[in-house]
Design an enzyme around this catalytic site. Structure first.
Site, PDB file in Angstrom:
ATOM      1  N   HIS A 176       0.836  -1.210   0.000  1.00  0.00           N
ATOM      2  CA  HIS A 176       0.000   0.000   0.000  1.00  0.00           C
ATOM      3  C   HIS A 176       0.869   1.257   0.000  1.00  0.00           C
ATOM      4  O   HIS A 176       1.135   1.823   1.058  1.00  0.00           O
ATOM      5  CB  HIS A 176      -0.894   0.052   1.255  1.00  0.00           C
ATOM      6  CG  HIS A 176      -1.888  -1.057   1.359  1.00  0.00           C
ATOM      7  ND1 HIS A 176      -2.666  -1.260   2.479  1.00  0.00           N
ATOM      8  CD2 HIS A 176      -2.260  -2.017   0.488  1.00  0.00           C
ATOM      9  CE1 HIS A 176      -3.455  -2.303   2.292  1.00  0.00           C
ATOM     10  NE2 HIS A 176      -3.223  -2.791   1.088  1.00  0.00           N
TER      11      HIS A 176
HETATM   12  C1  LIG Z   1      -0.197  -7.895  -3.798  1.00  0.00           C
HETATM   13  C2  LIG Z   1      -1.114  -6.734  -3.521  1.00  0.00           C
HETATM   14  C3  LIG Z   1      -2.242  -6.930  -2.726  1.00  0.00           C
HETATM   15  C4  LIG Z   1      -3.096  -5.854  -2.456  1.00  0.00           C
HETATM   16  N1  LIG Z   1      -4.265  -6.075  -1.781  1.00  0.00           N
HETATM   17  C5  LIG Z   1      -5.175  -5.064  -1.676  1.00  0.00           C
HETATM   18  C6  LIG Z   1      -6.466  -5.302  -1.174  1.00  0.00           C
HETATM   19  O1  LIG Z   1      -6.826  -6.415  -0.843  1.00  0.00           O
HETATM   20  N2  LIG Z   1      -7.323  -4.253  -1.095  1.00  0.00           N
HETATM   21  C7  LIG Z   1      -6.958  -2.992  -1.447  1.00  0.00           C
HETATM   22  O2  LIG Z   1      -7.761  -2.079  -1.278  1.00  0.00           O
HETATM   23  N3  LIG Z   1      -5.733  -2.747  -1.930  1.00  0.00           N
HETATM   24  C8  LIG Z   1      -4.860  -3.752  -2.089  1.00  0.00           C
HETATM   25  N4  LIG Z   1      -3.647  -3.522  -2.675  1.00  0.00           N
HETATM   26  C9  LIG Z   1      -3.310  -2.146  -3.056  1.00  0.00           C
HETATM   27  C10 LIG Z   1      -4.066  -1.674  -4.289  1.00  0.00           C
HETATM   28  O3  LIG Z   1      -4.154  -2.685  -5.253  1.00  0.00           O
HETATM   29  C11 LIG Z   1      -3.330  -0.462  -4.828  1.00  0.00           C
HETATM   30  O4  LIG Z   1      -3.242   0.500  -3.795  1.00  0.00           O
HETATM   31  C12 LIG Z   1      -4.010   0.165  -6.015  1.00  0.00           C
HETATM   32  O5  LIG Z   1      -4.193  -0.735  -7.065  1.00  0.00           O
HETATM   33  C13 LIG Z   1      -3.180   1.352  -6.479  1.00  0.00           C
HETATM   34  O6  LIG Z   1      -3.852   1.970  -7.528  1.00  0.00           O
HETATM   35  P1  LIG Z   1      -3.079   2.966  -8.456  1.00  0.00           P
HETATM   36  O7  LIG Z   1      -3.992   3.369  -9.544  1.00  0.00           O
HETATM   37  O8  LIG Z   1      -2.450   3.995  -7.623  1.00  0.00           O
HETATM   38  O9  LIG Z   1      -1.854   2.107  -9.068  1.00  0.00           O
HETATM   39  P2  LIG Z   1      -1.837   0.697  -9.770  1.00  0.00           P
HETATM   40  O10 LIG Z   1      -3.104  -0.037  -9.590  1.00  0.00           O
HETATM   41  O11 LIG Z   1      -0.598   0.030  -9.325  1.00  0.00           O
HETATM   42  O12 LIG Z   1      -1.710   1.059 -11.318  1.00  0.00           O
HETATM   43  C14 LIG Z   1      -0.635   1.792 -11.827  1.00  0.00           C
HETATM   44  C15 LIG Z   1      -0.383   1.335 -13.252  1.00  0.00           C
HETATM   45  O13 LIG Z   1       0.426   2.298 -13.899  1.00  0.00           O
HETATM   46  C16 LIG Z   1       1.353   1.652 -14.737  1.00  0.00           C
HETATM   47  N5  LIG Z   1       2.491   2.548 -14.954  1.00  0.00           N
HETATM   48  C17 LIG Z   1       3.393   2.964 -14.027  1.00  0.00           C
HETATM   49  N6  LIG Z   1       4.305   3.766 -14.612  1.00  0.00           N
HETATM   50  C18 LIG Z   1       3.955   3.868 -15.916  1.00  0.00           C
HETATM   51  C19 LIG Z   1       4.527   4.535 -17.039  1.00  0.00           C
HETATM   52  N7  LIG Z   1       5.623   5.283 -16.919  1.00  0.00           N
HETATM   53  N8  LIG Z   1       3.922   4.387 -18.249  1.00  0.00           N
HETATM   54  C20 LIG Z   1       2.793   3.628 -18.386  1.00  0.00           C
HETATM   55  N9  LIG Z   1       2.238   2.961 -17.358  1.00  0.00           N
HETATM   56  C21 LIG Z   1       2.808   3.079 -16.142  1.00  0.00           C
HETATM   57  C22 LIG Z   1       1.712   0.412 -13.950  1.00  0.00           C
HETATM   58  O14 LIG Z   1       2.253  -0.582 -14.808  1.00  0.00           O
HETATM   59  C23 LIG Z   1       0.378   0.024 -13.339  1.00  0.00           C
HETATM   60  O15 LIG Z   1      -0.321  -0.890 -14.155  1.00  0.00           O
HETATM   61  C24 LIG Z   1      -2.778  -4.562  -2.953  1.00  0.00           C
HETATM   62  C25 LIG Z   1      -1.654  -4.372  -3.746  1.00  0.00           C
HETATM   63  C26 LIG Z   1      -0.827  -5.442  -4.049  1.00  0.00           C
HETATM   64  C27 LIG Z   1       0.372  -5.214  -4.905  1.00  0.00           C
END
Ligand SMILES: Cc1cc2nc3c(=O)[nH]c(=O)nc-3n(C[C@H](O)[C@H](O)[C@H](O)COP(=O)(O)OP(=O)(O)OC[C@H]3O[C@@H](n4cnc5c(N)ncnc54)[C@H](O)[C@@H]3O)c2cc1C
Ligand code: SF4
Lengths: 182, 511
Positions: free
Chosen positions: B442
C-alpha cells in the site's frame, strides 16, 4: 512479461546447484529437480531490475570464490566443497555480523528455495494440490451461478453515464457521442 | 479468447507513431481504469497507455513464481531504502495492482475523510459527499461479502481466536462475483471472480471507445510552458528493452501510474509544484507477518484468503488478517534453510500465515535516480517499530488462543514462540529495528491533494497546482494513510475527479 536476455554462466549454474544442496531439503537430489530449480533462478534474475540483477549475479560470483580464502576449503571454490564445508561457508554469510551480507545470503537462499518449492514433485510431497482444488471450485461456481455471472458481466459494459451532482455537464457530453456498447 | 477491440499490444507496432486524443490516461490500475471508463462514457476521446502487458484471465495459473514475473513490477524485487529496508510490491499489467491484489474493498474510514477535510482542506470529501462515488464503484466491482462455504480454515481460526479474546472481528468486503475461494488472488484470479479493473472498468472503457495501448512506457510528459499537452515514451520489447517511439498529444493528461511512478514521471518531466512536495509524504502501511503452526490440518489454500479482519485495534492503527501464501513464496520469506526449512515447510498444511497492517505515523519520499528510475526511501520511526512489536504480540496472543503451538516471528534473531507465556519475551529486549522483516503493498500519498498550494501538490480534485491540463488520479493523492485497504478509496476519488473533468468536458471538446 519483461525479461532481460540474461543467462547464468556455467560456473554460476554450478554455484547455484551446490548452494541448492545446502539450502533446500535433503531430497533435492532424489527428486531430480536441479535443472528446473536453476532455470527458475535464472528466470527470476531476468525479471529483476538491472542493478539488482547485477548485484545478485556478482554476489553469486563472490560467494563462489570467497570460499578460497577459508583455510578449511583447501583453496577450492564453493561449488567444489564437500556438503559439510559448503554448509559452513554458507553459514558464515547467513550469520555474518554485516547486515548486507546476511541480506544477500537470505536473498540467494530465497531465490533458490522459491524455485525448489515451485516444483510439482515438491508440492506433491507437501500435499499441496491447488490445481485440483481450483478446477473443482471453479466448476461448482459456474454450475451454481453461471447465469447470474453472465448477466452481471454484461452489466459491466451497459451505459450508465456519470451525472455530476453539480449538474454542470448533466451527462450531455455522453449523449453527444453514440455509445460503443449500445 | 480474442483480444478486445481497441486494445493494442507491442505486436501491433510496426513503426514509431504519433496519436491524438482528448484525454490521455497513464496507467490502467485502480485510478487510471476508472477515470478512463468514466471519461470515455462521458463522451471524451480517451487513450490509456500502460507499461505492463495484457494478460487475460485465461493466463492466470498457480505457478506463483511465473505469475510474479509476469504481473509484478521488476519481479517483485522493489525495495524502499531505509531502516529497515521495506520490500514493496506493485502490479505492472493491464489492470495494474488490482490484478494481483487481495480484493479487500473498504470505504475510507469517516475519521480519515474528516481529517482530510479539516486538516488538509480537501473539498467535498466527507462521508456524506463521497457516498455516491463509493456506491457507483461498488456496483461495478461488485463489492460484497463472500458466499458461505468459500472461506478457508486459517481464516476461521483467526476468527475463532478473536472471538475467544472477545475482540471485534468482521467479515471482509471483497470485489468479487461469487468468488470460488481458489486463493490465487495475488497471482491473478483464474476464474475472473475477482472484479479487478482488468475485467470491469477496462472492458467498460473500451466499450465506450477508449483505446488502450499495453506495453507502452511513458518516459515523460510533453509540456508547453506550464501546460501538459501529452506524453512520449517507448514500446517495451519482450526482453525489456525500449522499442518503437510513440507520442500522444492530448488536451488533458491524467497520471495514474501509482504512488511510486506518478511522482517519478512528474520529476522526469520537469514538473515542479509550488509546494515542492512532489514525491514527499510517502506512507505505506508497514506490514509484518507471523507463521503459526497448528496441530490440526488447516490447508489454508482451500478457500479465500483474508476473509476476516480483526478490527479491535483499528483506532490504534492495527488490522490483522490471515493470508495464505503458496509454499514457494513462503519458503523465500522464512528465516530458515536446509533441515530447519524442511521441518517448517512439512507443516505447510498446518500453518496459518497472519499479517498485521499498521497505519504509519511518519512518511518517506520517492526520488528520481539518474536514468529516470524512481527510488523510494522510508525510515520506520522508533514509535512505529514499537507499535509493530506490540501489534505482533497481540496477534500472537490471538493465534495461541486459537490453538497455535509454534509461532515464527518477523524479528531477526528472536526465537520462535512456543506458547502464550512466551509472548512477553517480545518485550524483554528491544527489537533491533533493521532486523524487522517489513513489507507492504500500500504505497500512498506522494502527490497529496488538499486546499493549500504551499502544502499540497494537487487541488481537491487531482489537478496539479501551478499547471494546466495535468491531473493525478491514483494512490498518490492521499494526504495521509487511511488505515484500511486503499483500492476503493482510489477508485472513488478517481470517479470524483472524472466527474470534475467532465464538468469541463464541453470546453475540452471545443478546445
Ligand atoms: C499484492 C497486492 C495486494 C493488495 N491487496 C489489496 C487489497 O486487498 N485491497 C486494497 O484495497 N488494496 C490492495 N492492494 C493495493 C491496491 O491494489 C493499490 O493500492 C491500487 O491498485 C493502487 O492503484 P493505483 O492506480 O495507484 O496504481 P496501480 O493499480 O498500481 O496502477 C498503476 C499502473 O500504472 C502503470 N504505470 C506505471 N508507470 C507507468 C509509465 N511510466 N507508463 C505507463 N504505465 C505506467 C503500472 O504498470 C500500473 O499498471 C494490494 C496491492 C498489491 C500489490
Ligand atoms: S479467491 Fe480465487 S476465485 Fe476468489 S477472487 Fe481470489 S483468485 Fe478469484
Amino acid at each position: 512479461m519483461i525479461l532481460a536476455d540474461f543467462r547464468l554462466s556455467r560456473r554460476a549454474r554450478k554455484t547455484v546447484a551446490a548452494l541448492a544442496r545446502v539450502v533446500c531439503p535433503e531430497d533435492f537430489d532424489a527428486l531430480g529437480v536441479e535443472g528446473a530449480v536453476i532455470e527458475e533462478v535464472e528466470l527470476t534474475l531476468r525479471s529483476f531490475p538491472p542493478l539488482v540483477r547485477f548485484a545478485l549475479a556478482s554476489a553469486i560470483w563472490i560467494f563462489e570464490w570467497s570460499a578460497l580464502f577459508y583455510p578449511a576449503s583447501f583453496m577450492r571454490p564453493f561449488s567444489r566443497l564437500d556438503p559439510a564445508r559448503g554448509e559452513r561457508h554458507f553459514r558464515r554469510w547467513w550469520s555474518s555480523g554485516l547486515l548486507s551480507i546476511r541480506q544477500l545470503a537470505k536473498t540467494l537462499k530465497g531465490m533458490i528455495t522459491m524455485g525448489y518449492y515451485e516444483q510439482a514433485a515438491v508440492k506433491a510431497c507437501l500435499e499441496f494440490h491447488p490445481d485440483r482444488w481450483i478446477a473443482d471450485v471453479a466448476r461448482r461456481r459456474l454450475e451454481a451461478f453461471g447465469e447470474e455471472i453472465r448477466r452481471k458481466e454484461a452489466e459491466v459494459i451497459a451505459p450508465d453515464p456519470l451525472v455530476p451532482a453539480s449538474g454542470l455537464s448533466k451527462g450531455t457530453l455522453a449523449r453527444k457521442k453514440p455509445h460503443a456498447a449500445t | 479468447m480474442p483480444r478486445p477491440e481497441n486494445l493494442f499490444t507491442r505486436d501491433d507496432w510496426t513503426a514509431d507513431r504519433a496519436l491524438t486524443c482528448d484525454v490521455l490516461v497513464i496507467g490502467s490500475g485502480a485510478g487510471g481504469a476508472v477515470v478512463a471508463a468514466e471519461l470515455a462514457e462521458g463522451g471524451l476521446e480517451v487513450i490509456v497507455l500502460e507499461e505492463g502487458g495484457y494478460h487475460p484471465t485465461e493466463e492466470f495459473t498457480t505457478h506463483a513464481t511465473a505469475m510474479v514475473r509476469k504481473l509484478y513490477r521488476d519481479g517483485g524485487a522493489t525495495l524502499a531504502i531505509g531502516s529497515p529496508p521495506i520490500a514493496f510490491q506493485e502490479g505492472r499489467a493491464v489492470g495494474g495492482s488490482t490484478v494481483i491484489n487481495g480484493g479487500m474493498s473498504w470505504r475510507t474510514p469517516e475519521r480519515i475523510l474528516d481529517r482530510w477535510w479539516r486538516e488538509d482542506g480537501v473539498d467535498g470529501v466527507r462521508a456524506k459527499e463521497m457516498g455516491r462515488y463509493f456506491e457507483r464503484v461498488e456496483k461495478y466491482i461488485s463489492a460484497k461479502h463472500q458466499d458461505p462455504g468459500t472461506t478457508s480454515r486459517d481464516n476461521e481460526l483467526l476468527r475463532e481466536g478473536a472471538e475467544k479474546m472477545s475482540w471485534k472481528v468482521i467479515p471482509n468486503i471483497r470485489n468479487q462475483l461469487h468468488c470460488a475461494g481458489t486463493n490465487n488472488c495475488a497471482f491473478g484470479c483464474p476464474t475472473g471472480a475477482k472484479r479487478s479493473t482488468l475485467v470491469t472498468y477496462i472492458p467498460r472503457a473500451l466499450a465506450f471507445g477508449a483505446r488502450l495501448y499495453a506495453d507502452c512506457r511513458v518516459e515523460r510528459l510533453l509540456r508547453e510552458g506550464t501546460r501538459s499537452v501529452g506524453a512520449e515514451g517507448r514500446v517495451i520489447q519482450p526482453n525489456g528493452k525500449p522499442g518503437h517511439r510513440f507520442t500522444v498529444r492530448a488536451k488533458l493528461v491524467v497520471s495514474s501510474a501509482g504512488a511510486i511512478h506518478t511522482p517519478a514521471l512528474l520529476g522526469r518531466s520537469g514538473v515542479k509544484s509550488p509546494s515542492g512536495r512532489i514525491g514527499q509524504n510517502l506512507s505505506l502501511h508497514p506490514n509484518v507477518k507471523v507463521l503459526a503452526v497448528f496441530d490440526e490440518n488447516v490447508e489454508g489454500w482451500k478457500g479465500v484468503h483474508q476473509a476476516y479482519q480483526v478490527r479491535e485495534f483499528q483506532e490504534e492503527g492495527y488490522l490483522f488478517a490471515a493470508v495464505n501464501i503458496p509454499p514457494s513464496i513462503l519458503s523465500m520469506a522464512t528465516p530458515f534453510y536446509g533441515r530447519e526449512l524442511d521441518e517448517i515447510m512439512r507443516d505447510y498444511n498446518r500453518t496459518v500465515i497472519a499479517g498485521m497492517l499498521l497505519e504509519d505515523s511518519v512518511t518517506g519520499r520517492v526520488r528520481v535516480l539518474p536514468g529516470g528510475r524512481p527510488q523510494a526511501f522510508y525510515d520506520l520511526s522508533d514509535f512505529d517499530a514499537h507499535r509493530l512489536v506490540r501489534g505482533t504480540s497481540l496477534l500472537c496472543e490471538l493465534l495461541f488462543s486459537a490453538g497455535a503451538r509454534r509461532i515464527v516471528l518477523p524479528f531477526e534473531g528472536m526465537a520462535d514462540l512456543r506458547g502464550p507465556d512466551d509472548v512477553r519475551k517480545l518485550f524483554e529486549r528491544p527489537v533491533h529495528k533493521p532486523g524487522i522483516e517489513v513489507m507492504t503493498v500500500h504505497m500512498m500519498g506522494t502527490c497529496a491533494m488538499g486546499g493549500d498550494p504551499k502544502r499540497h501538490v494537487c487541488d481537491s480534485y487531482g489537478k496539479v497546482y501551478g499547471h494546466e491540463g495535468l491531473y493525478i488520479s491514483d494512490a498518490s493523492l492521499f494526504p495521509s494513510p487511511i488505515g484500511v485497504n486503499p483500492m476503493e478509496t482510489i477508485m472513488a476519488l478517481a470517479t470524483r475527479n472524472a466527474e470534475r473533468i467532465l464538468d469541463q468536458g464541453a470546453a475540452l471538446k471545443a478546445a
